[in-house]
Design an enzyme around this catalytic site. Structure first.
Site, mmCIF file in Angstrom:
data_model
loop_
_atom_site.group_PDB
_atom_site.id
_atom_site.type_symbol
_atom_site.label_atom_id
_atom_site.label_comp_id
_atom_site.label_asym_id
_atom_site.label_seq_id
_atom_site.Cartn_x
_atom_site.Cartn_y
_atom_site.Cartn_z
ATOM 1 C CG ASP A 185 -1.828 1.286 1.474
ATOM 2 O OD1 ASP A 185 -1.815 2.045 0.644
ATOM 3 O OD2 ASP A 185 -2.288 1.439 2.640
ATOM 4 C CD GLU A 214 -3.673 7.218 0.650
ATOM 5 O OE1 GLU A 214 -5.059 6.669 0.624
ATOM 6 O OE2 GLU A 214 -2.969 6.903 1.515
ATOM 7 C CG HIS A 328 -1.815 0.962 7.315
ATOM 8 N ND1 HIS A 328 -2.368 1.773 7.494
ATOM 9 C CD2 HIS A 328 -1.559 0.908 6.055
ATOM 10 C CE1 HIS A 328 -2.686 2.819 6.550
ATOM 11 N NE2 HIS A 328 -2.185 2.008 5.474
#
Length: 364
Positions: A185, A214, A328
């Site tokens: 990601d 982002e 994450h």
């Protein structure tokens, strides 16, 4: 400029050169606010393919690949260069540093993890009291970030400065049909957008936005969309796959995406309701080429589309993501086929795009 491949039968692969590029992107340290390493990779990789390349004041890389013919649709596709990680906030001596997280990082994931700090990639570890020294009561508690420290050792401590970014030290590894890495990601999106610029179809003007920050609130996308002024916006990202068995032994019926089921087309998320015309266009494109796909079920989280669609007088927008487990965290996991099918879907859809899809004017 290199010649583009306009084939509608675009069949992406993850060969040796493609895997090397994805590995380079994922292994880079580019935490929000310091995307220098990925920015350098993107600009070098697209040097011979872009009609126009600009790095704006925020650090976004804005690439324009113009098509041919009249009345082409301006399509902005965004992929963010930044990743979650840490910032050094205090030097406590002997190579020990206080830090804060950047982006959505679960404190439960941190203790004992190897990390890489700064542009010199200084190795370190997130330290905490050893289990031998803790009480039974302490072992029941989740340590807070301000109770943890990053330890790089006294020999290299002088190379780490307050303000330096850091992230997990996990390197990309291919595990059979899967890839395990940090920062999937959204290095998957960055990789895919690089390929789309290289193989851009002639019937659109492709506005490729490699965005910054982002993970801190879609900051770069807002600026990039204002600059490009697109007619259509697409965010390419990676989304959590809640497809593991229920840990209480029950059947998991609450998955939002599943690994192996193809690209995830968003219906809605916290920041965007996907444009129904674009969702229909993507589904029809997938089914025309027999590309597997799935809906990304509504829920929390968001993509750069959350800012793109609110730009100027409004931009019809949609998001498409690669499903990923353990987002994450120090190591995410994806299926290679989902990644390649995501790239194929977007390329296929672009080749089928004309202005009538949005009813911007009647098709003659």
């Amino acid at each position: 400029m290199a010649k583009r491949d306009i084939s509608t039968k675009f069949n992406p692969t993850l060969g040796e050169s493609e895997l090397a590029l994805l590995t380079k992107l994922c292994n880079a340290v580019s935490v929000s606010g310091d995307e220098q390493e990925v920015r350098a990779i993107v600009t070098e990789e697209l040097r011979d393919f872009a009609d126009v390349t600009k790095v704006d004041a925020m650090g976004n890389v804005l690439v324009r690949r113009e098509g041919k013919g009249l009345d082409r649709v301006r399509v902005m596709i965004a992929a963010h260069m930044d990743e979650v990680g840490f910032m050094i906030v205090n030097d406590e001596g002997d190579g020990v540093f206080e830090f804060r997280v950047i982006g959505g990082v679960d404190p439960r994931q941190l203790v004992g993890k190897p990390v890489t700090i700064g542009r010199d990639h200084i190795p370190g570890v997130i330290g905490a009291k050893a289990i031998h020294l803790t009480t039974p009561e302490e072992r029941k508690q989740v340590l807070k970030v301000d109770q943890l420290r990053i330890d790089v050792g006294p020999g290299t401590g002088s190379k780490v400065k307050v303000g330096d970014r850091g992230t997990f030290a996990t390197k990309l590894v291919v595990l059979g049909p899967s890839i395990r890495s940090k920062a999937l990601d959204d290095r998957l999106g960055v990789f895919n957008l690089i390929q789309l610029v290289k193989y851009a179809p002639d019937n659109v003007d492709l506005l490729a936005a490699f965005t910054v920050q982002e993970e801190l609130g879609l900051r770069g996308a807002k600026i990039a969309a204002f600059s490009f002024d697109p007619e259509i916006g697409i965010a390419m990202d990676s989304t959590p796959a809640n497809d593991l068995p229920d840990y209480d032994g029950n059947e998991n019926t609450s998955h939002n995406t599943k690994l192996g089921d193809g690209p995830a087309i968003y219906i809605m998320d916290r920041g965007t309701i996907g444009d129904q015309r674009l969702i229909k266009w993507l589904i029809e494109s997938a089914e025309a080429e027999k590309i597997p796909w799935q809906f990304r079920q509504p829920g929390l989280g968001g993509t750069d589309a959350g800012e793109i669609h609110k730009t100027r007088t409004g931009v019809p927008s949609v998001s498409v993501s690669v499903p990923q487990r353990y987002l994450h965290s120090p190591a995410g996991l994806i299926r290679i086929e989902d990644e390649l099918n995501t790239l194929k879907l977007i390329h296929t859809a672009l080749t089928r795009l004309d202005r009538s899809i949005l009813n911007l004017q009647e098709k003659k």
